[in-house]
Design a protein around this motif. Structure first.
Motif, PDB file in Angstrom:
ATOM      1  N   PRO A  17       0.828  -1.200   0.000  1.00 39.31           N
ATOM      2  CA  PRO A  17       0.000   0.000   0.000  1.00 39.31           C
ATOM      3  C   PRO A  17       0.869   1.259   0.000  1.00 39.31           C
ATOM      4  N   SER A  18       0.338   2.288  -0.574  1.00 33.09           N
ATOM      5  CA  SER A  18       1.055   3.553  -0.621  1.00 33.09           C
ATOM      6  C   SER A  18       0.453   4.487   0.424  1.00 33.09           C
ATOM      7  N   PRO A  19       1.283   5.067   1.303  1.00 29.63           N
ATOM      8  CA  PRO A  19       0.738   5.954   2.325  1.00 29.63           C
ATOM      9  C   PRO A  19       0.173   7.244   1.716  1.00 29.63           C
ATOM     10  N   ASP A  20       0.749   7.692   0.600  1.00 29.20           N
ATOM     11  CA  ASP A  20       0.285   8.910  -0.050  1.00 29.20           C
ATOM     12  C   ASP A  20       0.101   8.610  -1.548  1.00 29.20           C
ATOM     13  N   PRO A  21      -1.110   8.186  -1.960  1.00 31.02           N
ATOM     14  CA  PRO A  21      -1.329   7.809  -3.366  1.00 31.02           C
ATOM     15  C   PRO A  21      -1.055   8.935  -4.357  1.00 31.02           C
ATOM     16  N   ALA A  22      -1.386  10.176  -3.995  1.00 33.37           N
ATOM     17  CA  ALA A  22      -1.156  11.296  -4.912  1.00 33.37           C
ATOM     18  C   ALA A  22       0.344  11.488  -5.164  1.00 33.37           C
ATOM     19  N   ARG A  23       1.133  11.369  -4.136  1.00 34.47           N
ATOM     20  CA  ARG A  23       2.592  11.505  -4.297  1.00 34.47           C
ATOM     21  C   ARG A  23       3.129  10.361  -5.142  1.00 34.47           C
ATOM     22  N   TRP A  24       2.601   9.156  -4.887  1.00 32.52           N
ATOM     23  CA  TRP A  24       3.038   7.997  -5.657  1.00 32.52           C
ATOM     24  C   TRP A  24       2.737   8.202  -7.141  1.00 32.52           C
ATOM     25  N   VAL A  25       1.559   8.738  -7.471  1.00 34.32           N
ATOM     26  CA  VAL A  25       1.187   8.980  -8.871  1.00 34.32           C
ATOM     27  C   VAL A  25       2.177   9.955  -9.505  1.00 34.32           C
ATOM     28  N   ARG A  26       2.453  11.060  -8.840  1.00 36.83           N
ATOM     29  CA  ARG A  26       3.383  12.046  -9.393  1.00 36.83           C
ATOM     30  C   ARG A  26       4.767  11.445  -9.607  1.00 36.83           C
ATOM     31  N   GLU A  27       5.267  10.706  -8.634  1.00 35.86           N
ATOM     32  CA  GLU A  27       6.596  10.094  -8.753  1.00 35.86           C
ATOM     33  C   GLU A  27       6.628   9.052  -9.865  1.00 35.86           C
ATOM     34  N   THR A  28       5.565   8.274  -9.984  1.00 31.06           N
ATOM     35  CA  THR A  28       5.507   7.240 -11.010  1.00 31.06           C
ATOM     36  C   THR A  28       5.442   7.852 -12.406  1.00 31.06           C
ATOM     37  N   VAL A  29       4.651   8.887 -12.568  1.00 29.82           N
ATOM     38  CA  VAL A  29       4.562   9.547 -13.877  1.00 29.82           C
ATOM     39  C   VAL A  29       5.936  10.079 -14.264  1.00 29.82           C
ATOM     40  N   ARG A  30       6.607  10.735 -13.347  1.00 30.01           N
ATOM     41  CA  ARG A  30       7.925  11.295 -13.655  1.00 30.01           C
ATOM     42  C   ARG A  30       8.959  10.196 -13.929  1.00 30.01           C
ATOM     43  N   ALA A  31       8.867   9.090 -13.188  1.00 20.20           N
ATOM     44  CA  ALA A  31       9.789   7.975 -13.432  1.00 20.20           C
ATOM     45  C   ALA A  31       9.551   7.370 -14.814  1.00 20.20           C
ATOM     46  N   GLU A  32       8.295   7.239 -15.211  1.00 21.75           N
ATOM     47  CA  GLU A  32       7.989   6.686 -16.529  1.00 21.75           C
ATOM     48  C   GLU A  32       8.412   7.642 -17.644  1.00 21.75           C
ATOM     49  N   VAL A  33       8.314   8.941 -17.393  1.00 27.77           N
ATOM     50  CA  VAL A  33       8.774   9.935 -18.372  1.00 27.77           C
ATOM     51  C   VAL A  33      10.286   9.805 -18.546  1.00 27.77           C
ATOM     52  N   ARG A  34      11.018   9.661 -17.442  1.00 25.37           N
ATOM     53  CA  ARG A  34      12.471   9.484 -17.538  1.00 25.37           C
ATOM     54  C   ARG A  34      12.812   8.206 -18.294  1.00 25.37           C
ATOM     55  N   ARG A  35      12.091   7.134 -17.981  1.00 28.45           N
ATOM     56  CA  ARG A  35      12.312   5.856 -18.665  1.00 28.45           C
ATOM     57  C   ARG A  35      12.036   6.002 -20.164  1.00 28.45           C
ATOM     58  N   SER A  36      10.992   6.719 -20.504  1.00 27.55           N
ATOM     59  CA  SER A  36      10.645   6.932 -21.909  1.00 27.55           C
ATOM     60  C   SER A  36      11.722   7.739 -22.628  1.00 27.55           C
ATOM     61  N   ARG A  37      12.241   8.766 -21.968  1.00 24.74           N
ATOM     62  CA  ARG A  37      13.317   9.573 -22.580  1.00 24.74           C
ATOM     63  C   ARG A  37      14.554   8.731 -22.837  1.00 24.74           C
ATOM     64  N   ARG A  38      14.916   7.889 -21.863  1.00 24.73           N
ATOM     65  CA  ARG A  38      16.088   7.022 -22.057  1.00 24.73           C
ATOM     66  C   ARG A  38      15.853   6.039 -23.191  1.00 24.73           C
ATOM     67  N   ALA A  39      14.644   5.515 -23.291  1.00 25.40           N
ATOM     68  CA  ALA A  39      14.332   4.560 -24.355  1.00 25.40           C
ATOM     69  C   ALA A  39      14.433   5.215 -25.724  1.00 25.40           C
ATOM     70  N   VAL A  40      14.004   6.461 -25.834  1.00 19.68           N
ATOM     71  CA  VAL A  40      14.080   7.160 -27.115  1.00 19.68           C
ATOM     72  C   VAL A  40      15.539   7.322 -27.535  1.00 19.68           C
ATOM     73  N   LEU A  41      16.427   7.548 -26.595  1.00 20.03           N
ATOM     74  CA  LEU A  41      17.842   7.699 -26.919  1.00 20.03           C
ATOM     75  C   LEU A  41      18.481   6.379 -27.331  1.00 20.03           C
ATOM     76  N   ARG A  42      18.030   5.265 -26.728  1.00 23.16           N
ATOM     77  CA  ARG A  42      18.627   3.954 -26.997  1.00 23.16           C
ATOM     78  C   ARG A  42      18.007   3.245 -28.181  1.00 23.16           C
ATOM     79  N   GLU A  43      16.712   3.370 -28.342  1.00 26.38           N
ATOM     80  CA  GLU A  43      15.997   2.593 -29.338  1.00 26.38           C
ATOM     81  C   GLU A  43      15.825   3.383 -30.623  1.00 26.38           C
ATOM     82  N   HIS A  44      15.910   2.681 -31.725  1.00 22.61           N
ATOM     83  CA  HIS A  44      15.702   3.279 -33.031  1.00 22.61           C
ATOM     84  C   HIS A  44      14.671   2.444 -33.768  1.00 22.61           C
ATOM     85  N   PRO A  45      13.784   3.078 -34.515  1.00 17.57           N
ATOM     86  CA  PRO A  45      12.776   2.298 -35.227  1.00 17.57           C
ATOM     87  C   PRO A  45      13.415   1.367 -36.243  1.00 17.57           C
TER      88      PRO A  45
END
Length: 169
Positions: free
Chosen positions: A45-73
């Motif tokens: 369980p997450s003690p603060d769901p709103a904080r978890w959502v914000r952190e998760t969105v930002r983590a996924e954005v970072r992951r997406s940026r790294r993937a764009v740099l590594r992956e090529h169509p």
């Protein structure tokens, strides 16, 4: 419940962060929901769901940026694909280059040296090639034309002519 309460927050965070990552907001939102369901399934369980959502969105954005740099169509296998787009094409291209180099080496006179100089990946000018071969720059074009004609005739003679009914003799 939790999902209904978090929906507006997830949508707002994703809409705000997706353009910076260069990703589709719907894909990002789906990933965040998947992470939330994985978290709920694990029983953490997450003690603060709103904080978890914000952190998760930002983590996924970072992951997406790294993937764009590594992956090529992946290049399309159509006619627009280059010679190195797949191992088979690369091998065939290498075979063709070897066959061409071998045929050029069998040319008479100055033709082998001239065509090798022209095939050189160094992209030299006619002036540089003429100096290297000890020829006048104005004679390179006519000699090149004669050498290519000789190469064409030589390769045409080596190619097996089809026999009757398409059979190779």
């Amino acid at each position: 419940m939790v999902l209904t309460a978090l929906h507006p927050l997830v949508r707002a965070e994703v809409t705000a962060e997706a353009p910076a990552a260069g990703t589709d907001p719907a894909d990002l939102e789906q990933t965040v929901w998947l992470r939330l369901l994985e978290r709920l399934a694990s029983g953490a369980p997450s003690p603060d769901p709103a904080r978890w959502v914000r952190e998760t969105v930002r983590a996924e954005v970072r992951r997406s940026r790294r993937a764009v740099l590594r992956e090529h169509p992946h290049a399309d296998d159509g006619p627009a694909a280059g010679p190195g787009s797949c191992p088979e094409r690369a091998a065939l291209g290498a075979d063709e280059r070897r066959a061409l180099r071998a045929a050029v080496a069998r040319l008479p006179g100055r033709c082998a040296g001239l065509l090798n100089a022209l095939l050189d990946p160094g992209d030299r000018t006619y002036r540089e090639i003429a100096e290297e071969l000890g020829m006048s720059q104005g004679s390179l074009g006519p000699i090149r034309s004669r050498c290519l004609g000789c190469l064409r005739r030589m390769l045409a003679a080596e190619v097996a002519a089809p026999g009757t009914r398409g059979m190779v003799r």
